[in-house]
Design a protein around this motif. Structure first.
Motif, PDB file in Angstrom:
ATOM      1  N   HIS A  57       0.821  -1.210   0.000  1.00 57.95           N
ATOM      2  CA  HIS A  57       0.000   0.000   0.000  1.00 57.95           C
ATOM      3  C   HIS A  57       0.854   1.259   0.000  1.00 57.95           C
ATOM      4  N   ASN A  66       2.957   0.593   3.378  1.00 58.53           N
ATOM      5  CA  ASN A  66       2.791  -0.655   4.136  1.00 58.53           C
ATOM      6  C   ASN A  66       3.369  -1.791   3.322  1.00 58.53           C
ATOM      7  N   SER A  93       6.340  -0.957   7.884  1.00 55.13           N
ATOM      8  CA  SER A  93       5.682   0.226   7.337  1.00 55.13           C
ATOM      9  C   SER A  93       6.529   1.460   7.625  1.00 55.13           C
ATOM     10  N   TYR A 122      -9.759   2.268   7.012  1.00 61.38           N
ATOM     11  CA  TYR A 122      -9.873   1.277   8.074  1.00 61.38           C
ATOM     12  C   TYR A 122      -8.766   0.265   7.786  1.00 61.38           C
ATOM     13  N   LEU A 123      -7.732   0.328   8.597  1.00 64.66           N
ATOM     14  CA  LEU A 123      -6.503  -0.413   8.330  1.00 64.66           C
ATOM     15  C   LEU A 123      -6.268  -1.487   9.379  1.00 64.66           C
ATOM     16  N   ASP A 166      -4.023  -5.514   9.879  1.00 64.83           N
ATOM     17  CA  ASP A 166      -2.872  -6.239   9.315  1.00 64.83           C
ATOM     18  C   ASP A 166      -2.850  -7.722   9.664  1.00 64.83           C
ATOM     19  N   VAL A 201      -1.440 -10.352   6.892  1.00 67.52           N
ATOM     20  CA  VAL A 201      -0.225 -10.036   6.121  1.00 67.52           C
ATOM     21  C   VAL A 201       0.595 -11.309   5.884  1.00 67.52           C
ATOM     22  N   THR A 227     -10.174  -3.158  -6.165  1.00 65.57           N
ATOM     23  CA  THR A 227      -9.984  -4.127  -5.084  1.00 65.57           C
ATOM     24  C   THR A 227      -8.796  -5.012  -5.441  1.00 65.57           C
ATOM     25  N   GLU A 228      -8.210  -5.597  -4.417  1.00 64.56           N
ATOM     26  CA  GLU A 228      -7.027  -6.425  -4.665  1.00 64.56           C
ATOM     27  C   GLU A 228      -6.989  -7.579  -3.667  1.00 64.56           C
ATOM     28  N   ALA A 276      -8.073  -5.986   0.066  1.00 59.13           N
ATOM     29  CA  ALA A 276      -8.120  -4.522   0.200  1.00 59.13           C
ATOM     30  C   ALA A 276      -9.110  -3.964  -0.805  1.00 59.13           C
ATOM     31  N   LEU A 334     -10.252  -0.030  -2.240  1.00 58.45           N
ATOM     32  CA  LEU A 334      -9.996   1.408  -2.234  1.00 58.45           C
ATOM     33  C   LEU A 334     -11.027   2.064  -3.141  1.00 58.45           C
ATOM     34  N   GLU A 350     -10.528   3.642   2.104  1.00 61.64           N
ATOM     35  CA  GLU A 350      -9.633   2.494   1.947  1.00 61.64           C
ATOM     36  C   GLU A 350      -9.859   1.531   3.104  1.00 61.64           C
ATOM     37  N   THR A 410      -8.392  -2.253   4.352  1.00 57.27           N
ATOM     38  CA  THR A 410      -7.403  -3.269   4.039  1.00 57.27           C
ATOM     39  C   THR A 410      -7.031  -4.064   5.274  1.00 57.27           C
ATOM     40  N   PHE A 440      -3.979  -5.489   5.079  1.00 59.04           N
ATOM     41  CA  PHE A 440      -2.555  -5.640   4.771  1.00 59.04           C
ATOM     42  C   PHE A 440      -1.741  -4.401   5.141  1.00 59.04           C
ATOM     43  N   ALA A 441      -2.233  -3.619   6.096  1.00 56.09           N
ATOM     44  CA  ALA A 441      -1.507  -2.411   6.499  1.00 56.09           C
ATOM     45  C   ALA A 441      -0.667  -2.722   7.730  1.00 56.09           C
ATOM     46  N   THR A 442       0.488  -3.279   7.480  1.00 56.97           N
ATOM     47  CA  THR A 442       1.356  -3.753   8.561  1.00 56.97           C
ATOM     48  C   THR A 442       1.525  -2.699   9.659  1.00 56.97           C
ATOM     49  N   ARG A 502      -0.846  -1.471  11.521  1.00 50.47           N
ATOM     50  CA  ARG A 502      -2.132  -0.836  11.837  1.00 50.47           C
ATOM     51  C   ARG A 502      -3.056  -1.948  12.304  1.00 50.47           C
TER      52      ARG A 502
END
Lengths: 394, 394, 394, 394
Positions: free
Chosen positions: A158, A282, A287, C163-164, C166, C169, C215-216, C249, C251, C265, C267, C269-271, C273
């Motif tokens: 990200h 991220n 991050s 809204y993050l 993780d 991951v 989206t991913e 994720a 967005l 957003e 996800t 995958f927001a390491t 968070r």
């Protein structure tokens, strides 16, 4: 020690910042060439004379064509609005002068392409060109890039980038040149959006491949500058107002060629955010977060630490082993905005002296322009648009 | 499953917090004993009956002496002002009841000593006593202690502790019981200063050996509670005001037996600081910072990391491997003030069930009282005062 | 006092949170009805029996159809995954039970529409339905809404919501039900994206009219849960892996009907968070910022203050005059995640007792579902998609 | 425009900072006199010649006595260690030169008194003297003073000041001159403690009347500088170590003449704190907080706002109506450490041009010295010590 004799065109905000950097760079860094502030150029004789005195230039001039031809000038520093970049840069490169050009490189892809081609040709003659994306030279940003390059955050998933300002929230703020498409090319998009496009591509080492965008102009009509100044605007009749022809805000989603997805936002309507350039990355292993309003700090989350000890650490990027910082003060003593330009001049002088190409090159800046162009096309089409490749463009 | 039948004396702020903890503890933690909220005790029949209903107690009573003698009560929880702690605790221990007593343990060293002696004797009969310094049970504080104990910050050089509140800044705030020495024992010193004395000694594993102090009462006279309520205070003549007989603020320097030096400050006049309990430790290998206003966070500076990556990290203390947190919600979901009491009850129940002594013991609380006493003597003498040893005291 | 007899279906994460809230609500708030934790329902007899004991329910059951028909149940609380919401809710409403349903309301627009229609009909018979968007009940969020409604930030120009999390991951994290489209409906989008859609519409009072999305799914295959647990998965052959069928994720850009533009957003995958629900609003007169990781705080920038004094203020939302806070502790004492549910139950009970419709209604939740649907269609089409209107839908 | 010809003595850290300021001041501010960097003076011919080139001075010299006598020097800028301040300053003032002297003014009260007397006499001849407490010139600090002076925080109750560094935590850090009492006068106390004494008195407008202190030297013996550099120290025998003769840390409580109570702490052992100068003021109507590590920010709590909206606001002190900031960049663009010196030179030049006395005067600096002296006496006596009055001293 050899000299690098500088002729600067334009002396407003950017001219003042560049002047402070040219004045300082050889006192902060040990370099093989010494910058000399030879001449500053502007259209109005009285104003440019005053600027030369205030900003500390040896001489002043009103004809930039004469300046770029002078034998005693080695480098032309372009600090004017975007609509004049192309003409000045092409002339300077043709005259064999090194060129430092403010961003965005140009107001259109066509212009930027022509400049990148000219820079590529000039390079073969040992003439260097650089675009002034100064935020690359924030020590915390340079450290961010190092940590990414060292694999410390793993595969980037990200990118979250905003550049938030608020200086035109007031609908009575006048229609200055930055709000006119014919002079500025675009609004928030080219002025500040360009910075986060360049910065995120720089720190991630990835390029944006496509975008989905929207742009908005919240206040569509504003007082003309003279009207705002309390005078009746000549020939403007009763209203004294003009159309805002650029975007107030530009928002876009993007994909990068390394697999990351991204959000970008550039706006001049974020009340309370004065110069809020923020980037968060991220990755699979960590991050990183940067906020220019706290430019001496970098936040790093290292997922390789024991679980119970992980957290976003606030690194005060003022240690001697941080990029650029050995030149300055002891640890814990902040530097400011103008230092980014001093670092820029440092890198430029070092590259010229070493016979190397400085970065970001005009081709790099063209690529940013291609992204901005894709953003505008996407906003117009309400659909995803792929970013054109530089190679195809050049 | 066995029960732990609780009788609680007092039902104001602390009583409400304890009630929520007793109600919750067995639903959050898997424990060998189940707490039963048997009876709450207060002086006013109507009020205590209402409190029992609101707070969820099975019964209510007005005579604490009867409560501590009841066969169907296993533990007495003392939530009254400090002037009554000694009498209730001694009676409960004598009756063979476990005791949980709110802090400060007592209003004087003499009382606290008597209570510690009684607890030591009761212990030989398997009766347990604990003083309710709830902030030890903040997960971030427990983590802080672990990191210190694991040597992660090395030898501690500095302790910097404040407990800042602002609820009596207004000089028209009435003369409530917490501002009367006969009931409360002292002001900010015993109410909140006691917490930071206990907390810092707990996390560092070091004891305060001497202090240099000053205390201040900024507002020396206040409206009597009834006057403040708009009623004429019976028998108070024209003024309706009374003397504040406790400190508004207490500040002291200290030395700890592990070589650290420290500053402490407790005040009710720190405008804008609502419950600002903050502790910073600086050691030879790192530092730790805690702030109760952000109770789910701990800051850790690890000087063992590479120089360019060092920074204060904000650990969100909500991971399942953080102290107490496996009982609650997924990572990133904060807990609140009342959870510190739930954790306190958890540890107390576990200790009772295991036939072990819970901490902090009454002797630990006596030691805090000795520090507070040294602070008061130092402030009076304007000179350094050594803290009396607990052993000598007990 | 009358009772509100609750039957809860599902007892995992949400069930635990709801249980704590039902247990607490009448002790924190003075309400005309008293919640009674009558029965909890689950598919596995042993597990639900254990859950009833742990979570504090009087009884347990394995057949939700029987539960919703019981005469001694007044309200059905649905805490199951999204694929079962419709069936349970329709049956409960038909049986004349009030319904509290976890979000997202359903796994498809069609289901949500049916539920909203059923709720509208039930309402005519005095039966109430509410969707559990608990973040509306964070005091800081409620304060945010008040300040917007009072015009304190003027016309809203920008919404910036993320809204993050993780928690997935690690590519070896197993393929739990939340990663399967057939059970969960969608991934980050419906699980956490739904929250920021509801929250931003709630605080701004504006509705999203159109979106542009991507989206991913970063990790497309994961170990099956049993394989992850170290057992060979029956019938899965050599791999023991399965396809992730939801988004990791999502967005999107959006426009709101009051003229604001927005970025969203969501996800996993927001390491670093953990539960990073953040919302920033920029208006013509000020800005507001909320971050759930610091849920007791609200940032407010008031552009009506003198220029030299403007700044983002950190309001500690713990004062008695802040929403819901008079029920809790003195100023400066944080509350936690579970309190949002306690407040939700408070508002629900108050509405039922008053014969009023609680919010958010099923129709409100349907509108969120329509936004999520537009996001999915936009991502598939790589183009802007307008959000369907609720009225058309219902 | 007239010139102010400067001779600077010393060219290390402070000399470099002053040089950058002298070079910049007339380009940032419109002033009636232009600073000219005439000569820099040092003991070593080669080193000072190199420094002159690096720092940008026209000439260099090795005899400060000759410099202060030169007809073409208007101002002597003293950047040497404290043990030489008195002699240079007295000679310069006697020679009719304006003097800017680094802090602390001197290494003893006796020296400082002599200097203050000399400055008072010189003043009658139009000769100006100023002590370089540069932190007064941080815009956020100047704003802090304005807000206090305007009554915005009411009567000040608490001052909480720390200056935290960590550069000698490593016991192998060598015994540099700042750790030797004969050269530096004291340790953390005079080096950084002096700054917070001056700063807090400046912003509050109150003077410290008495103190209770303790000082500590954690590492009592260190490698001699040459030994640390890997060379065998001549004549140092086997050890190569020397005694640290100054304090590593100084802590003190204080009372101010306006009724405030205060804590002060200066240390070089606060691991992770690089230049942590922090001041918090709590008043009857509000509070203010400053932290030099975030020098472009000021926190302000205004208790006059509605209760539900009160909070510590983060004022980004970069607006054109903030002190000094109109000279620099647009809002939101940070300045750095060196700007404090540029502002200092601005104020000094303006005062000289206007025939006025700059502040802080030598008498102000003597008062700081008297506080430091009281701290040392209090630490030695383990008792409260009153601060001697300047009038008595001068």
């Amino acid at each position: 020690m050899g000299q690098l004799r500088v002729g600067m065109v334009g002396y407003a905000f950017m001219g003042a910042a560049h002047s402070q950097a040219w004045r300082t760079v050889n006192h902060a860094f040990d370099l093989p060439l010494s910058a000399r502030m030879s001449v500053v150029c502007g259209r109005d004789e009285d104003k440019v004379a005053a600027a030369a005195a205030t900003l500390g230039w040896e001489g002043h001039a009103t004809d930039w064509r004469a300046v770029v031809e002078r034998d005693d000038i080695d480098l032309v520093d372009i600090c004017t609005p975007g609509d004049t970049h192309r003409e000045i840069a092409l002339a300077a490169l043709a005259a064999g002068k090194h060129v430092l050009c403010e961003k965005p490189l140009a107001n259109s892809v066509a212009e930027a392409r022509e400049m990148a081609e000219a820079a590529a040709q000039a390079q073969t003659r040992g003439v260097r060109a650089m675009c002034a994306f100064n935020y690359r030279r924030v020590p915390a940003v340079a450290l961010m890039r190092q940590l990414v390059a060292d694999g410390r955050i793993g595969t980037i998933r990200h990118v979250r980038a905003v550049y938030l300002q608020d200086w035109i929230v007031d609908p009575e703020f006048p229609l200055v040149w930055r709000l006119r498409k014919d002079v500025a090319g675009s609004g928030a998009l080219g002025d500040i959006g360009a910075h986060i496009v360049d910065l995120t591509q720089y720190v991630t080492g990835q390029s944006i491949t496509g975008v989905s965008a929207l742009t908005e102009t919240f206040v569509k009509e504003r007082p003309l500058p003279t009207a705002a100044a309390g005078l009746s605007a000549e020939g403007n009749g009763s209203s004294g107002r003009g159309q805002v022809t650029v975007d107030d805000a530009a928002l876009f989603l993007a994909r990068l060629d390394g697999g990351a997805v991204a959000t970008y936002e550039a706006t001049r309507f974020a009340t309370g955010r004065k110069n809020g350039l923020r980037v968060e990355l991220n990755g699979s292993r960590g991050s990183l977060v940067f906020d220019f309003e706290r430019m001496n700090e970098l936040q790093f989350y290292d997922a390789a630490l024991p679980s119970a000890e992980q957290g976003f650490s606030r690194i005060l990027v003022t240690e001697p082993d941080h990029p650029y910082m050995a030149a300055w003060w002891p640890a814990g003593h902040p530097i400011g905005y103008e230092h980014t330009f001093t670092h820029e001049m440092r890198d430029l002088i070092a590259a010229i002296a070493a016979g190397q190409d400085p970065t970001p090159s005009f081709a790099d800046a063209l690529q940013v322009q291609l992204v901005l162009d894709a953003v505008e096309r996407s906003a117009a089409a309400s659909a995803w648009v792929d970013v054109e490749a530089v190679l195809a463009a050049v």
